[in-house]
Design an enzyme around this catalytic site. Structure first.
Site, PDB file in Angstrom:
ATOM      1  N   GLY A 133       0.735  -1.026  -0.443  1.00 26.39           N
ATOM      2  CA  GLY A 133       0.247  -0.315   0.266  1.00 26.39           C
ATOM      3  C   GLY A 133       0.681   1.278  -0.335  1.00 26.39           C
ATOM      4  CD  GLU A 134       6.612   3.311  -1.004  1.00 24.37           C
ATOM      5  OE1 GLU A 134       7.370   4.048  -1.534  1.00 24.37           O
ATOM      6  OE2 GLU A 134       6.976   1.857  -1.198  1.00 24.37           O
ATOM      7  NE  ARG A 135      -0.847   4.116  -7.611  1.00 25.28           N
ATOM      8  CZ  ARG A 135      -2.417   4.790  -7.744  1.00 25.28           C
ATOM      9  NH1 ARG A 135      -3.153   3.772  -7.147  1.00 25.28           N
ATOM     10  NH2 ARG A 135      -3.453   4.845  -8.507  1.00 25.28           N
ATOM     11  CD  GLU A 143       0.479  -5.343  -3.368  1.00 23.19           C
ATOM     12  OE1 GLU A 143      -0.106  -4.477  -3.390  1.00 23.19           O
ATOM     13  OE2 GLU A 143       1.811  -4.723  -2.981  1.00 23.19           O
TER      14      GLU A 143
END
Length: 293
Positions: free
Chosen positions: A92-94, A126
């Site tokens: 979920g870095e974005r 992922e």
């Protein structure tokens, strides 16, 4: 045995760690959010420094940030604890980056207890499964798992749901010179174009020609074959253009095996050459031939 068990756990771990997130569609309003473990201040979260994904399109981030301002973050980020009140992103870095652009002070998060190795594996797999990596990032991710954790091409294919030949063809891209890899990472050159140039004497010069002329993959393959055929002495080995059917067959076999295939067809016969770069690849070829007598 422990290595094999770990690899099997990775496949199940992805579902356990991020599977529930997939149930929420990006278009759903904020009121239908997946339940997070807690909300964490953005400054308490840091990126995984070994995440293979390095490039984030600024325009895409701005678009996501605009959506976040309107609807909030629908899909929680997945993090692990790395210290007192400190967390590192697993997935979920974005979304985390977009939340900062949107001016959010906190993000919803799922907190999972995983070690360094599992965090790295999940970060790579992922991203690959969600097609978030460019071809070069994908290849680097595969190489990292193989070099540091003993994965084989077959292992990776099974875990990410792709063929072994797909993994092998991705890894072949790392043989390209830095200039061509840069064009690939920037999206100027496609993976299909790049693979066609791997065995040529001067891949960078050909890549520049491909881009400047806007050549298709088939045209790039013909250009590459001309360069290969003309690489030796013209007196002893004159350049010879292969027909489109032969080039297509070479490409099909190369994609299937994940190795460079050369077909030299003449009116009275010919030969097929399979190029390998390691004993593991040779063993794999032998096993395939033995299974199909």
């Amino acid at each position: 045995m422990s290595e094999d068990n770990s690899k099997r756990r990775l496949g199940r771990g992805l579902a356990a760690l991020i599977g529930d997130i997939e149930k929420a569609e990006p278009s759903e309003p904020a009121t239908v959010q997946v339940t997070a473990d807690r909300r964490i201040p953005v400054e308490f979260i840091s990126r995984n420094p070994r995440n293979p994904r390095r490039h984030f399109e600024e325009e895409d981030l701005r678009d996501l940030a605009a959506s976040v301002r309107q609807h909030g973050i629908v899909q929680p980020v997945v993090v692990r604890t790395i210290g007192e009140q400190r967390f590192e992103i697993i997935a979920g870095e974005r979304r985390w980056r977009a939340a900062q652009l949107a001016g959010l002070s906190e993000v919803p998060a799922l907190i999972r207890d995983v070690d360094d190795r599992t965090a790295l594996e999940i970060a790579i797999v992922e991203n690959v499964q969600r097609a978030d990596l460019n071809p070069l990032e994908e290849a680097n991710g595969y190489e990292l798992l193989m070099a540091e954790h003993g994965y084989t091409q077959n292992d990776l294919g099974e875990i990410i749901g792709k063929s072994r030949s797909h993994v092998a063809n991705s890894l072949r891209l790392l043989k390209l010179p830095e200039g061509v890899r840069g064009m690939l990472a920037d999206g100027i050159l496609s993976a299909g174009h790049a693979r066609a140039l791997i065995s040529t004497p001067d891949p960078l010069a050909l890549a520049q020609t491909v881009v400047q002329k806007g050549l298709s993959v088939r045209e790039a393959e013909k250009l590459a074959q001309k360069a290969i055929d003309g690489g030796g002495s013209r007196a002893s080995r004159p350049a010879r253009q292969k027909d489109a059917d032969t080039l297509a067959l070479e490409r099909s076999l190369s994609d299937r095996l994940g190795l460079a295939i050369t077909i030299d067809h003449k009116s009275d016969g010919g030969q097929i050459k399979i190029a390998y770069s390691s004993l593991d690849q040779l063993d794999d070829i032998c096993r395939r031939l033995e299974r199909n007598p």
